[in-house]
Design an enzyme around this catalytic site. Sequence first.
Site, PDB file in Angstrom:
ATOM      1  N   LYS A 159      94.316  53.227  37.617  1.00  0.00           N
ATOM      2  CA  LYS A 159      93.855  52.962  38.994  1.00  0.00           C
ATOM      3  C   LYS A 159      94.647  51.819  39.623  1.00  0.00           C
ATOM      4  CE  LYS A 159      90.909  53.327  42.467  1.00  0.00           C
ATOM      5  NZ  LYS A 159      91.345  54.362  43.446  1.00  0.00           N
TER       6      LYS A 159
HETATM    7  O1  M6R Z   1      95.324  49.217  44.853  1.00  0.00           O
HETATM    8  P1  M6R Z   1      96.510  49.589  45.715  1.00  0.00           P
HETATM    9  O2  M6R Z   1      96.131  50.199  46.980  1.00  0.00           O
HETATM   10  O3  M6R Z   1      97.441  48.418  45.915  1.00  0.00           O
HETATM   11  O4  M6R Z   1      97.288  50.664  44.848  1.00  0.00           O
HETATM   12  C1  M6R Z   1      98.543  51.123  45.248  1.00  0.00           C
HETATM   13  C2  M6R Z   1      98.857  52.453  44.582  1.00  0.00           C
HETATM   14  O5  M6R Z   1      99.013  52.285  43.208  1.00  0.00           O
HETATM   15  C3  M6R Z   1      97.727  53.471  44.866  1.00  0.00           C
HETATM   16  O6  M6R Z   1      97.538  53.604  46.242  1.00  0.00           O
HETATM   17  C4  M6R Z   1      98.087  54.835  44.266  1.00  0.00           C
HETATM   18  O7  M6R Z   1      99.211  55.364  44.885  1.00  0.00           O
HETATM   19  C5  M6R Z   1      96.884  55.765  44.437  1.00  0.00           C
HETATM   20  N1  M6R Z   1      95.848  55.434  43.490  1.00  0.00           N
HETATM   21  C6  M6R Z   1      97.263  57.206  44.299  1.00  0.00           C
HETATM   22  O8  M6R Z   1      96.191  58.040  44.627  1.00  0.00           O
END
Ligand code: M6R
Length: 332
Positions: free
Chosen positions: A327
């Site tokens: 996550k």
């Molecule tokens: O917690 P964050 O929004 O910073 O995470 C960034 C990415 O790792 C996250 O948005 C990732 O692409 C998604 N979990 C995918 O669904």
Amino acid sequence: MPSLVGSEMCIRDSPVYREAGKLISSARKIFTTGAGTSYHSLLLGTYFMSNIANISLLPSFASDFQSLHAPLCTKDDILIAVSQSGETKDVKNACEAFRANNGGKIISILNNLNSTLAEKSDIILPIASDLEVSVPATKTFTNQCLLFLLLAQQCINKSIDIDRLKNAVEDTISLSHRITPSVLRSIKHRKEFYILGFGITYPVALEAALKIKEVSYLHCEGMHSGEFKHGPLSIVEDGYPVFIISAKEDKIYTLSHIHEVKTRLGKVITIAPEDEQLKASSDVFVPIPCEDRYLFPIVASVFFQILAYKLAVDLGIDPDYPRNISKTITVD
Ligand code: M6R
């Protein structure tokens, strides 16, 4: 998986929201950064700010901020950092680089308010999505986009009718029966396909492709439909699936892009507000019940969240916990 809308209650007309609007309106340059799904939300936010408030944002992947923007920062610039977790290492690095290069204030758009990024921020705009347990970001994406839309409206002292968004999201969820086993089969059997968006729907195409790759392990590429003819079009052959997302105002371009694919015998699945001409030109037409230029991209992204979910379940994959990723990505 499908997302719900929640952020508006927490931020509309609040002092912190007004303060953010003022800072944005008076900054020299406005950088914005994030990773993955959060990056896609800020890219859509960049369109909202430019189209609604005439304000240019400079977007970058958080992992690219240092190479691209950090050396150019001054104290009159601001950084809008976007993150669900507030713990993504790339985003923390970008904020540190902004500070180290004498950048000005940091505004964070966050879900987790007890995070390292919250501590690094001058202003926090909560997306108020409650705990998001599944690895794929869904409701947090919807609320990040909504927050950017509200922020753009705030900069010109306008407000939007959020109930229209709520109703359109609910109607779109109830449309999910249109993703029939035969639609799923045609994608699965090919194992690869494109999702194209134009202008304001380009970030939606990127996000749709990310979500589908993440939970189905099929290869799916999102790109700008205007760029497709500059090379990738050569991949299209009989039955090759291409999804095309179109806002109402971009229909003229969409018709041309549909034609390019159909001429090569590709299978076009169009996602747009109800339109007879687009329907007649496409193999499959999914009418999204929302004509508003700014709400449509948010609503259309919900359709793709449902498609990703259905593909994963159909392939026997747990969409909440896809393999190889966690996550929160706390490494460089
Ligand atoms: O917690 P964050 O929004 O910073 O995470 C960034 C990415 O790792 C996250 O948005 C990732 O692409 C998604 N979990 C995918 O669904």
